[in-house]
Scaffold this active site. Structure first.
Site, short mmCIF file in Angstrom:
data_model
loop_
_atom_site.label_atom_id
_atom_site.label_comp_id
_atom_site.label_asym_id
_atom_site.label_seq_id
_atom_site.Cartn_x
_atom_site.Cartn_y
_atom_site.Cartn_z
CG HIS A 163 10.95 -16.26 -14.12
ND1 HIS A 163 9.61 -16.52 -13.91
CD2 HIS A 163 10.98 -15.20 -14.97
CE1 HIS A 163 8.88 -15.67 -14.62
NE2 HIS A 163 9.70 -14.85 -15.26
CD GLU A 171 9.79 -20.26 -14.45
OE1 GLU A 171 9.30 -21.36 -14.76
OE2 GLU A 171 9.54 -19.67 -13.40
CG HIS A 191 3.07 -20.81 -9.20
ND1 HIS A 191 2.61 -20.06 -8.15
CD2 HIS A 191 3.88 -19.99 -9.90
CE1 HIS A 191 3.10 -18.83 -8.23
NE2 HIS A 191 3.88 -18.76 -9.28
#
Length: 249
Positions: free
Chosen positions: A45, A77, A198
């Site tokens: 990310h 991401e 997450h």
């Protein structure tokens, strides 16, 4: 039915490296260990301030996967700024996961309002998928959000599992798990594949996998990296694969 595939988010490794002006821990080297131990893919990310994953890491990790593990997946991401989209077009990952983060956020904490951002998300889905990259949208656990997500043309959603992972209250955890299950069922019915990520851990992953068998992939970084400090990366990958229901020899 086999469990979800494990994608290892290596942002925390990069954050540790960036504490000093030194080349270790080696993001590519740790990623290689994870893949050698059976992880299905790696997730990065990159953020505009490069506080963990750097632009150079994006390409170095890609090159390692393509050369040494051509059967594994690379997932990038981030927020769909023009810079981010151009980075994805240059790196050509297997999957692009869009998150609605402000650049200053510490970590992702909510999913997309796909109805409010319909035009933008449709355009990005067409642009990324037209170049062979699968698009996934970060989504809160609410089945009512699924139709707008499906209407963007994205092929997957990633269920935001933070509220499930954050709570240790038994009744609340059960409620959050049911929300995730109903959203996954709605997504599957709408023709979307389902990822999740997450605050997933060795403790909360098995109940999630058992209740939400639709999940194709989990992306895990923080807890997995913390566990690797205790068990080592290779053994930690084996533990998380087992928690996903993946037979580990």
């Amino acid at each position: 039915m086999p469990g979800p595939r494990l994608s290892v988010n290596i942002n925390a490794i990069a954050a540790l490296r960036n504490r000093r002006d030194l080349p270790w821990p080696d993001v590519v080297g740790i990623g290689r260990i994870a893949l050698s131990a059976g992880a299905y893919g790696l997730t990065v990310h990159p953020r505009p301030d490069e506080r963990h994953i750097r632009r150079t890491d994006v390409f170095a990790v890609r090159d390692m996967i393509r050369a040494e593990f051509p059967d594994r997946e690379y997932n990038i991401e981030g927020y769909p700024s023009e810079d981010f989209l151009q980075l994805c077009e240059a790196a050509k990952p297997d999957q692009v996961t869009l998150v609605p983060d402000d650049p200053a956020q510490n970590t992702s904490d909510h999913g997309w309002d796909c109805a409010a951002h319909a035009a933008m998300l449709k355009g990005v889905a067409s642009r990324m998928q037209g170049q062979g990259m699968r698009l996934s949208l970060f989504l809160d656990a609410d089945p009512a959000l699924v139709p707008a997500a499906a209407a963007t043309g994205a092929r997957r959603i990633e269920l935001y599992t933070g509220p499930y992972g954050h709570t240790f209250d038994t009744a609340e955890k059960a409620k959050r798990l049911e929300e995730l299950a109903r959203t996954a069922e709605a997504a599957t019915a709408a023709g979307l594949a389902v990822n999740a990520g997450h605050d997933l851990t060795l403790d909360n992953l098995p109940p999630l996998v058992a209740r939400v068998p639709e999940i194709a992939e989990v992306s895990i970084g923080h807890a997995l990296t913390a566990d690797a400090l205790i068990h080592g990366m290779a053994e930690t990958i084996r533990l998380y694969r087992a928690a996903c229901g993946d037979p580990v020899s």
